[in-house]
Scaffold this motif. Structure first.
Motif, PDB file in Angstrom:
ATOM      1  N   UNK A  55       0.841  -1.191   0.000  1.00 12.43           N
ATOM      2  CA  UNK A  55       0.000   0.000   0.000  1.00 12.43           C
ATOM      3  C   UNK A  55       0.879   1.246   0.000  1.00 12.43           C
ATOM      4  N   UNK A  56       0.651   2.165  -0.949  1.00  9.46           N
ATOM      5  CA  UNK A  56       1.449   3.395  -0.978  1.00  9.46           C
ATOM      6  C   UNK A  56       1.217   4.234   0.269  1.00  9.46           C
TER       7      UNK A  56
ATOM      8  N   UNK B  74      -5.252   2.248  -3.228  1.00  8.08           N
ATOM      9  CA  UNK B  74      -5.080   1.028  -4.018  1.00  8.08           C
ATOM     10  C   UNK B  74      -4.081   0.080  -3.361  1.00  8.08           C
ATOM     11  N   UNK B  75      -4.425  -1.196  -3.327  1.00  5.12           N
ATOM     12  CA  UNK B  75      -3.460  -2.217  -2.919  1.00  5.12           C
ATOM     13  C   UNK B  75      -2.786  -2.760  -4.175  1.00  5.12           C
ATOM     14  N   UNK B  76      -1.469  -2.816  -4.143  1.00  7.95           N
ATOM     15  CA  UNK B  76      -0.692  -3.328  -5.265  1.00  7.95           C
ATOM     16  C   UNK B  76      -0.101  -4.688  -4.889  1.00  7.95           C
TER      17      UNK B  76
ATOM     18  N   UNK C 293       9.247  -3.487   6.900  1.00 12.02           N
ATOM     19  CA  UNK C 293       7.938  -2.845   6.910  1.00 12.02           C
ATOM     20  C   UNK C 293       7.591  -2.209   5.570  1.00 12.02           C
ATOM     21  N   UNK C 294       8.609  -1.883   4.764  1.00 14.19           N
ATOM     22  CA  UNK C 294       8.357  -1.188   3.510  1.00 14.19           C
ATOM     23  C   UNK C 294       9.255  -1.698   2.386  1.00 14.19           C
TER      24      UNK C 294
ATOM     25  N   UNK D 120       6.481   1.825  -0.248  1.00 18.39           N
ATOM     26  CA  UNK D 120       5.265   1.018  -0.256  1.00 18.39           C
ATOM     27  C   UNK D 120       5.245   0.163   1.005  1.00 18.39           C
ATOM     28  N   UNK D 121       4.199   0.292   1.801  1.00 17.10           N
ATOM     29  CA  UNK D 121       4.079  -0.471   3.037  1.00 17.10           C
ATOM     30  C   UNK D 121       3.672  -1.910   2.729  1.00 17.10           C
TER      31      UNK D 121
END
Length: 369
Positions: A27-28, A92-94, A118-119, A127-128
């Motif tokens: 997730x951004x 948005x979830x990527x 975590x990212x 991006x998390x």
């Protein structure tokens, strides 16, 4: 394509596992911008994760033979155009896929997923990591080979990111059976410890494997560290001729095994930069939408490379083409507004060299420095 996760999927596998595929949900942190060749950053981030915990494996992945024991995908999810960049959508979830083709990488992943960062750090676009799940079942090469022949007896493959082969120094954007299975067998022979005589098997493929249907489209995109790629996306259904179905049981078994292997190893070249992502099913709706700007950048690189090659053709050889593609990549990305420093980092080249190449490229086109 919408993905869903099984909440109880276990992120562990047996010690003898040789292949596995993972998918991370990301997730951004904001509406950040990505440059069109952002898969270079994903590639670099993954290798840096390996470097931090396994220097020996890192050295092998950087400096080993041409066959790389992993693949990565591009981001799967909506990316909007914003000028010359791609814009992440905060809501948005990527999804980002990683596969491993050898036991050392599989073992490293087994430890890594137990203590995920975590990212995922991309240039100015963190991006998390929300979750990590198994996307391709843990298995071994022997299990792929010994699996029963599917019913119906066919192999359906979908190419969900641009896919291409190298042929006589050029890109070859067609899924001919011999090209497909040469790609798979090369990796199989390198990593499986179950080697097969390549020439005789590919001769059999040429004689026996038929294309029953296909839905293929071609595209030209910027990919990897240098240059552009003309590739295809879409789906193909393969079967065996009636004559071959009555003979060569070993080749038949390998044919189906390599089909099952395809999603792990990807198809064609630059699979460690997001190209050649493959699924073992007919799934046209899953093919990735390549951004308009990524296509434009690829076309601009191709246009410049052709001009530079023509100007330098008197020197001949592959070096001319490599230099032309490097100049073209640098100049096209500079025209897009990227800094020379950022381009140098991505291409793993000294800043002064990139600066010099940019000047030479402009002068070759009689542009102002």
């Amino acid at each position: 394509m919408k993905r869903s996760f099984k909440k109880n999927t276990s992120l562990s596998w047996s010690a003898d596992t040789e292949l596995v595929g993972l998918v991370l949900a990301l997730r951004p942190t904001g509406a950040d911008l990505l440059y069109p060749q952002y898969t270079i950053g994903l590639h670099a981030w993954f290798l840096d994760q390996v470097r931090q915990t396994s220097p020996d494996l890192s050295a092998y992945l950087h400096d080993g033979e041409s066959e790389k024991p992993f693949t990565i995908s591009a981001l799967e999810g909506a990316l909007k155009m914003s000028g010359k960049h791609l814009q992440l959508q905060p809501e948005q979830t990527y999804f980002w896929s990683i596969t491993a083709l050898s036991q050392p990488v599989v073992q490293w992943l087994a430890e890594w997923v137990q203590c995920l960062p975590t990212q995922v750090e991309l240039r100015n676009a963190p991006l998390t990591i929300q979750s990590c799940q198994i996307a391709l079942a843990p298995t071994t090469y022997r299990q792929l080979l010994d699996a029963p022949i599917p019913k119906p007896a066919q192999v359906n493959l979908s190419f969900v990111s641009p896919t291409s082969f190298r042929r006589k120094g050029h890109h070859f954007p067609l899924p001919l059976p011999t090209n497909l299975f040469h790609s798979y067998l090369r990796r199989w022979n390198y990593f499986s410890n179950l080697p097969v005589e390549q020439e005789s098997f590919l001769d059999w493929v040429d004689e026996s494997v038929i294309i029953r249907r296909h839905q293929i489209a071609s595209t030209k995109v910027a990919a990897g560290k240098r240059g552009m790629v003309t590739g295809f996306t879409g789906a193909i259904e393969l079967g065996l001729s009636k004559k071959s179905s009555l003979a060569s049981p070993q080749n038949q078994q390998l044919f189906y095994a390599l089909g099952r292997f395809a999603p792990y190893c990807g198809t064609g070249h630059k699979t460690t930069f997001g190209l050649g992502q493959t699924r073992y099913q007919w799934q046209i709706e899953a093919t990735e939408k390549i951004s308009t700007h990524s296509q434009q950048l690829g076309e601009r690189i191709a246009e410049l490379a052709e001009q530079f090659t023509t100007q330098r053709k008197r020197t001949g050889g592959t070096r001319t083409q490599k230099i032309a593609e490097t100049w073209a990549t640098i100049l096209a990305r500079r025209e897009d507004g990227e800094s020379l420093q950022a381009i140098a980092v991505d291409l793993e080249m000294p800043y002064e060299t990139v600066k010099t190449y940019a000047k030479l490229a402009r002068r070759a086109l009689r542009q102002p420095d």
